[in-house]
Every structure is written in C-alpha cells, then in structure tokens.
Enzyme design. Structure first.
Site, PDB file in Angstrom:
ATOM      1  N   SER A 131       0.825  -1.206   0.000  1.00 16.25           N
ATOM      2  CA  SER A 131       0.000   0.000   0.000  1.00 16.25           C
ATOM      3  C   SER A 131       0.853   1.247   0.000  1.00 16.25           C
ATOM      4  CB  SER A 131      -0.904   0.028   1.233  1.00 16.25           C
ATOM      5  OG  SER A 131      -1.583   1.271   1.277  1.00 16.25           O
ATOM      6  N   LYS A 186      -4.407  -6.418   4.283  1.00 20.40           N
ATOM      7  CA  LYS A 186      -4.471  -5.331   3.292  1.00 20.40           C
ATOM      8  C   LYS A 186      -5.939  -4.965   3.012  1.00 20.40           C
ATOM      9  CE  LYS A 186      -3.214  -2.456  -0.012  1.00 20.40           C
ATOM     10  NZ  LYS A 186      -4.049  -2.507  -1.138  1.00 20.40           N
ATOM     11  N   HIS A 189      -7.126  -2.914   5.801  1.00 19.15           N
ATOM     12  CA  HIS A 189      -6.509  -1.592   5.618  1.00 19.15           C
ATOM     13  C   HIS A 189      -7.362  -0.758   4.658  1.00 19.15           C
ATOM     14  CE1 HIS A 189      -4.260   1.079   2.968  1.00 19.15           C
ATOM     15  NE2 HIS A 189      -3.505   1.398   4.007  1.00 19.15           N
ATOM     16  N   ASN A 190      -7.745  -1.352   3.544  1.00 19.96           N
ATOM     17  CA  ASN A 190      -8.524  -0.595   2.563  1.00 19.96           C
ATOM     18  C   ASN A 190      -9.908  -0.243   3.100  1.00 19.96           C
ATOM     19  OD1 ASN A 190      -6.291  -1.262   1.036  1.00 19.96           O
ATOM     20  ND2 ASN A 190      -7.469  -1.586  -0.826  1.00 19.96           N
ATOM     21  N   GLU A 193      -9.501   2.567   5.316  1.00 18.21           N
ATOM     22  CA  GLU A 193      -9.251   3.741   4.470  1.00 18.21           C
ATOM     23  C   GLU A 193     -10.593   4.340   3.982  1.00 18.21           C
ATOM     24  OE1 GLU A 193      -6.374   2.949   1.273  1.00 18.21           O
ATOM     25  OE2 GLU A 193      -7.770   3.918  -0.095  1.00 18.21           O
ATOM     26  N   LYS A 263     -13.406   0.285  -6.015  1.00 17.05           N
ATOM     27  CA  LYS A 263     -12.868  -0.879  -6.727  1.00 17.05           C
ATOM     28  C   LYS A 263     -13.235  -2.201  -6.062  1.00 17.05           C
ATOM     29  CE  LYS A 263      -8.891   0.851  -9.282  1.00 17.05           C
ATOM     30  NZ  LYS A 263      -7.426   0.929  -9.199  1.00 17.05           N
ATOM     31  N   SER A 485     -39.244 -24.347  17.445  1.00 18.21           N
ATOM     32  CA  SER A 485     -38.413 -24.608  16.273  1.00 18.21           C
ATOM     33  C   SER A 485     -36.986 -24.841  16.720  1.00 18.21           C
ATOM     34  CB  SER A 485     -38.478 -23.393  15.348  1.00 18.21           C
ATOM     35  OG  SER A 485     -37.329 -23.335  14.570  1.00 18.21           O
TER      36      SER A 485
END
Ligand code: 2AM
Length: 490
Positions: A131, A186, A189-190, A193, A263, A485
């Site tokens: 990153s 990672k 992390h994103n 972010e 993304k 149930s």
C-alpha cells in the site's frame, strides 16, 4: 551460461511495478524486469531504468535463468486470472524451494488457495499487500506479507529494505501470518481507508453546509488538525486539496462532481464482516455512502421533491460559537475514527480465530504507521495499546482510547444531534456513536426481538432468571401448539 545475478524478478511493468523495481534497485538489489507485453520491458530499460542495474527479460524462461536460488519471482499484475495464469507459466521453470510472490490486490481466499497449490508443487507462495500508491512504491510502501512462512527469511531483507520506515528506521513490513493473512490485512486496511475518507468528508460537509465555510477556511482548519492527534496522510492531502485552485483561481474541489467510485476492497471487508458476524458498521456506511453518491441523477430529482430543514446553523453567525462547533466536529471525527479502528480490529481478531492465523495486532498497526494511505500518528497509539496488552479485547477498552473518547464525547454527540436537526447526513459519525452506545449497553432491546422471533417462529428464548443455555418457548396467542423450532436459526 553466465552465473545468475538477479536477486528477484518482477512481473508487471505498470507504474506500481516499475516504481517498486526502482526502489529495490536503490536499495542495492539486482532486479529482473518482465511484462506480458514485452515492448514495455524495452521501454522501461531505455527510459526509467536507464543507468540502473535492472536487467530485462523477454520470456519467463529467460527471466528465471537470470535469478539466483532460491528464485524469487514477484508479480504486480491485475488481480484474478492473470495471477493464476502466471503461476501456471512459472511452475515448469522453477524448482523446489523457489518463491512466487503476489503483490497485487488479490482476494485473500484466492491467496489461501494459491499458497496450498504452490506448496503442493514444492514451491513457496507469498501473497502480500502493498500500500502507498505509486509514490509509496517508489519511496517506501507499507508491505503486508503472508503465505508460506518458510519463504519469509529469503524475502525479508528485500521487503523490509524497500518498505517505509518510521521512528528512525523501523520498517513498515513484517510477517503477517499463514495463507491469505497478508492480503486479508491489506483488505482491512482498505476498508479502514474507506472509513477514514468518509469521516473526513462528513466533517467537510458540516463545515460547508452547516457553517457555510469556504474551501480556504476549511483548508486552515485541516491544516490545524494535521498538527495534533489527527495528524495523518489523509488529513494532510485534504488540507492541500481544499487549498488547490483551478485555472481561474477558484477552489478546484468545488468543481468536482460528487459521485464516488470504488474498486471493491471496502465491499469485501463488509461482506466478510457480515459472514463473521462482526459489526463493522462504519466501513459499511462508508461503502454505502459511495453507492448513494453515485446515484447522482436520482438525487438531483429527489432534491426537488423531498424537503428538509435549512442546513445553515445559527452558530455560523457567531465567531466564538462557530469556533467551538468546529472543535466539536474535530471531536466527532476523532471519536468516530477510534470506533472505526476498534471495529476493524474486532474483525481482524475474529478472522484470526476463524481462519487460524496468529496475528500480531501491534505489528499490524506498525505496518500501517507509515507508507500506506491510512498512515497516521494515531496508529502509533494503537501499537502502544497492543504492546501494553497484546490480548486487549477491544481498543475502546484501552485506557488511552477510553480517555480520548471521554474527552470527545460531548462534542461528538453535539455534532450528530445538530446534523440531524439540520438535515445534514453524517452516516459514519452517527453509526459510530450508535455502536459506541450499543457496545457500552449492558442491556439492549434484543429481549423484545427474541420474543418476536419466538412469537412468529417459535425460535425460543433464554431467560434472565435462568442459566444460559436453557431455552423456553411460549404459546403467545393461545392458538397453535407448544412445539418450538429447533432447526431454524437465522
Ligand atoms: P500488460 O502490460 O501486458 O497489459 C497491470 O495491468 C499489469 O498487469 C500490466 O503489467 C499488465 O500487463 C498485467 N496484466 C493484466 N492482465 C494480464 C493478464 N491477463 N495476463 C498477464 N498480465 C496481465
């Protein structure tokens, strides 16, 4: 044939790949560069890599022949099929103990599978988060490697050498864990972010709509915030963006269309949090806020029909009150950020149990401390919290963060309440506060919820006056039977 001199090969000469090669070269490593479209190899050698010791290769075979053993081959190519294709192409040319590294944005599940597959062929595989964008790759990224642990010794010097450094030389790179752990970290992390960016945008929106502040005024506020506990890359670039002028001298930010792209890594974090039943609500709001922003045409139409209060606040006209309210916005941003990281770490902890990883939480904070997009002074405090107590159940319970939330709480509540009254959306500030209030509630209204479930679906409930694990069913209507149930547990 001459003796091979290559320390590592790098496949994928997009900007990230090129920059990482140049960074490795700067640190004394001998890199062999390769790309599917081999013309890019020649272009790179003739331009950016001119005068360096970087070697080019025009086939996988040639690339491998230039490497010392154990051979280290790193890919920085498009996530997905391209990675699997290269693994297949590499396998016939590699020998036992050689290492394949995927530095792209792969899904951790794919990495998990690739580690097992390569190990079954006698090879070692590392999936690593990288990153910091193009600049980070060139000057020092945050690197989060996981996969075949046996490969760590052979790549450690290269990875730690080229990574970002904090506190006089501590590398922002350490071994994360087995399988897909590196890519998972990672991904989180994103996700974080996404949350950090949304929080900053909410602070900006209240200042703009609620206080009627100009980009220049907000530029000053972010510049000041960047001096204190909010000191971070994202606050710093926000300061610079707000000060940036278009060709005619007006703020460029005011001309940028308000539709956000994404993304997918934020979305993956939220999907995994739902699968693992972890309330990563702030990242979820950040992902959904991007979705709402992209419905621009629909919003423009709705704005004509759905009326709310005038967003301009009374405090906007009183300099002293305005200053105090800006301080409250800072508190809201800071406290919400603490909640977001607490939620992210809750997900990490649960994932570690579920996927059988041994994660070092302080070490992860250290890897994020420099080089990457969420780098900040704040992460140093998270590292300290886990150094003090590696078994810390939740960041919110750490003494330092508990104190910070205590100091921020009044301002935070004031901002969320004022925004609600004035019709200014603050989904991330609000969800953070709602989570904080839920988390500190010894009792929640789920007693009623369980009653509802038992009423319509005979799902049974536990009682406050009986031991846990004993289940009861009530015939709420006097109709129907007493059968509960036992199979349905949604
Ligand atoms: P290219 O230059 O040949 O397109 C970023 O897109 C990097 O990933 C580029 O180096 C690109 O190579 C590579 N890449 C993308 N898709 C690929 C594929 N299906 N197979 C091999 N490399 C690919």
């Amino acid at each position: 044939m001459s003796t091979p001199t290559g320390d590592i090969a790098l496949i994928g000469l997009a900007v990230m790949g090129q920059n990482l090669i140049l960074n490795m070269n700067d640190h004394g490593f001998n890199v062999v560069a390769y790309n599917r479209t081999t013309a890019k190899v020649d272009e790179f050698l003739a331009n950016e890599a001119k005068g360096t010791r970087v070697q080019g290769a025009h086939s996988i075979e040639e690339m491998v022949s230039k490497l010392k053993t154990p051979r280290r081959v790193m890919m920085l190519v498009k996530a997905g099929q391209a990675v699997d294709d290269f693994i297949e192409q590499l396998i016939p040319h590699l020998s036992a103990g050689d290492i394949i590294i995927d530095g792209g944005n792969s899904l951790y599940g794919d990495t998990e599978r690739r580690v097992k597959y390569c190990e079954s062929k006698g090879l070692l595989f590392i999936g690593t988060g990288v990153s910091g964008g193009e600049e980070g790759a060139r000057r020092g990224p945050s690197i989060m490697p996981g996969g075949s642990f046996k490969a760590w010794d052979a790549v450690k010097d290269i990875f730690q050498g080229v990574s970002a450094k904090v506190d006089n030389g501590v590398p922002c790179c350490d071994w994360v864990g087995y399988g897909g752990a590196g890519h998972y970290v990672k991904m989180i992390h994103n996700g974080i972010e996404y949350g950090d960016m949304q929080l900053i945008c909410e602070a900006y929106n209240i200042m703009k709509s609620g206080l009627g502040m100009s980009a220049d005024e907000m530029h000053e506020v972010f510049a000041e915030w960047n001096q204190g506990e909010l000191d971070s890359f994202l606050v710093e670039i926000t300061r610079d963006i707000l000060g940036f002028k278009d060709v005619d001298g007006s703020p460029l930010v005011d001309r940028i269309l308000d539709t956000a792209g994404q993304k997918g890594t934020g979305k993956w974090t939220v999907i995994d949090s739902a699968n693992l039943a972890q309330p990563v609500s702030l990242i979820a709001e950040a992902v959904f806020s991007r979705c709402v922003s992209s419905m621009k045409d629909e919003r423009v139409k709705a704005a004509r029909k759905l009326k709310g209060p005038n967003p301009l606040m009374a405090v906007a006209k009183n300099p002293t009150a305005k200053k105090a309210f800006i301080a409250d916005i800072k508190s809201a941003l800071y406290a919400s950020k603490i909640v977001s990281y607490s939620q992210g770490y809750m997900l990490l902890r649960t994932a570690a149990v579920e996927y059988k990883w041994k994660l070092n939480y302080g070490g992860i904070a250290l890897m994020w401390r420099g080089g990457c997009i969420i780098r900040s002074r704040f992460l140093g405090k998270i590292k300290e919290a886990y150094d003090t107590n590696p078994k810390l159940a939740n960041l919110l319970l750490d003494d330092y963060f508990r104190g910070e939330i205590k100091n921020s709480q009044k301002g935070w509540r004031n901002v969320v309440a004022a925004a609600a009254r004035k019709g200014i959306p603050v989904p991330a500030f609000s969800t953070a506060l709602a989570f904080f209030d839920q988390y500190r509630s010894a009792s929640l209204p789920a007693n009623l919820l369980q009653a509802q479930r038992d009423y319509f679906g005979a799902h049974t409930y536990e009682r406050t006056d009986k031991p846990r694990g004993e289940f009861f069913h009530t015939n709420w209507t006097g109709r129907g039977g007493n059968v509960s149930s036992s199979t349905y547990n949604a």
